[in-house]
Scaffold this active site. Sequence first.
Site, mmCIF file in Angstrom:
data_model
loop_
_atom_site.group_PDB
_atom_site.id
_atom_site.type_symbol
_atom_site.label_atom_id
_atom_site.label_comp_id
_atom_site.label_asym_id
_atom_site.label_seq_id
_atom_site.Cartn_x
_atom_site.Cartn_y
_atom_site.Cartn_z
ATOM 1 N N ASN A 1 1.154 -1.178 -0.218
ATOM 2 C CA ASN A 1 -0.222 0.060 0.018
ATOM 3 C C ASN A 1 0.954 1.167 0.015
ATOM 4 O O ASN A 1 1.503 1.752 -1.007
ATOM 5 C CB ASN A 1 -1.142 0.016 1.103
ATOM 6 C CG ASN A 1 -2.232 0.774 0.971
ATOM 7 O OD1 ASN A 1 -2.344 1.608 0.172
ATOM 8 N ND2 ASN A 1 -3.468 0.324 1.702
ATOM 9 N N ASP B 1 -0.240 2.046 5.986
ATOM 10 C CA ASP B 1 -1.034 2.416 4.793
ATOM 11 C C ASP B 1 -0.603 3.448 3.959
ATOM 12 O O ASP B 1 0.533 3.263 3.542
ATOM 13 C CB ASP B 1 -2.618 2.615 5.429
ATOM 14 C CG ASP B 1 -3.668 3.029 4.132
ATOM 15 O OD1 ASP B 1 -2.833 3.042 2.929
ATOM 16 O OD2 ASP B 1 -4.687 3.003 4.406
#
Length: 181
Positions: free
Chosen positions: A54, A109
Amino acid sequence: DTATLTPEIIATDPPYGLTGTFDDPGREIGWNGVYRVAPDGRVSVLVKDLRAPNGIGLSPDGRTLYVGQSDGARPVVMAYDLAQDGTVSNGRVFFDTKPLRKNGPGVPDGLKVDREGNVFTTGPGGVLVLTPRGEYLGTIVTGVPTANCGFGDDGGTLYITANDKLCRVRTATKGLGFPAP
């Protein structure tokens, strides 16, 4: 997410947005990858052994590629040596966020790097701050799942998307790519 290695682009391809996520029948390939778009437009796969690549960033010298994996079973930030030809090698765990789960929800993330090489990545409890050697300095606590972060304004402001909030934090550092004061 993308990182720029002028004039190249390096990007991750997690399965988010697909109805069945990892098991969506509409998936066209059998992996989630990290890709490089070369200056001539050719696309190559750099990494295809991460379940949920990610967030992505580069070290200040452009020799290390960082990839956050937002997989709850293996929530790590990986580091790869990045060669001049754009290939990667020596993939290794830069930081494992699993021991910090006691701090709250969240996985790697969004990921950004400051001019000193410190890595800011979302994770358990908010935004984790790591040294260039992968040592944990602390967490900017949001108290909710935190999806992304990025430096803005003059480079000394970190913007954070935390669940239903947009947070703004002044930092003592500046994001990579921002001019010196």
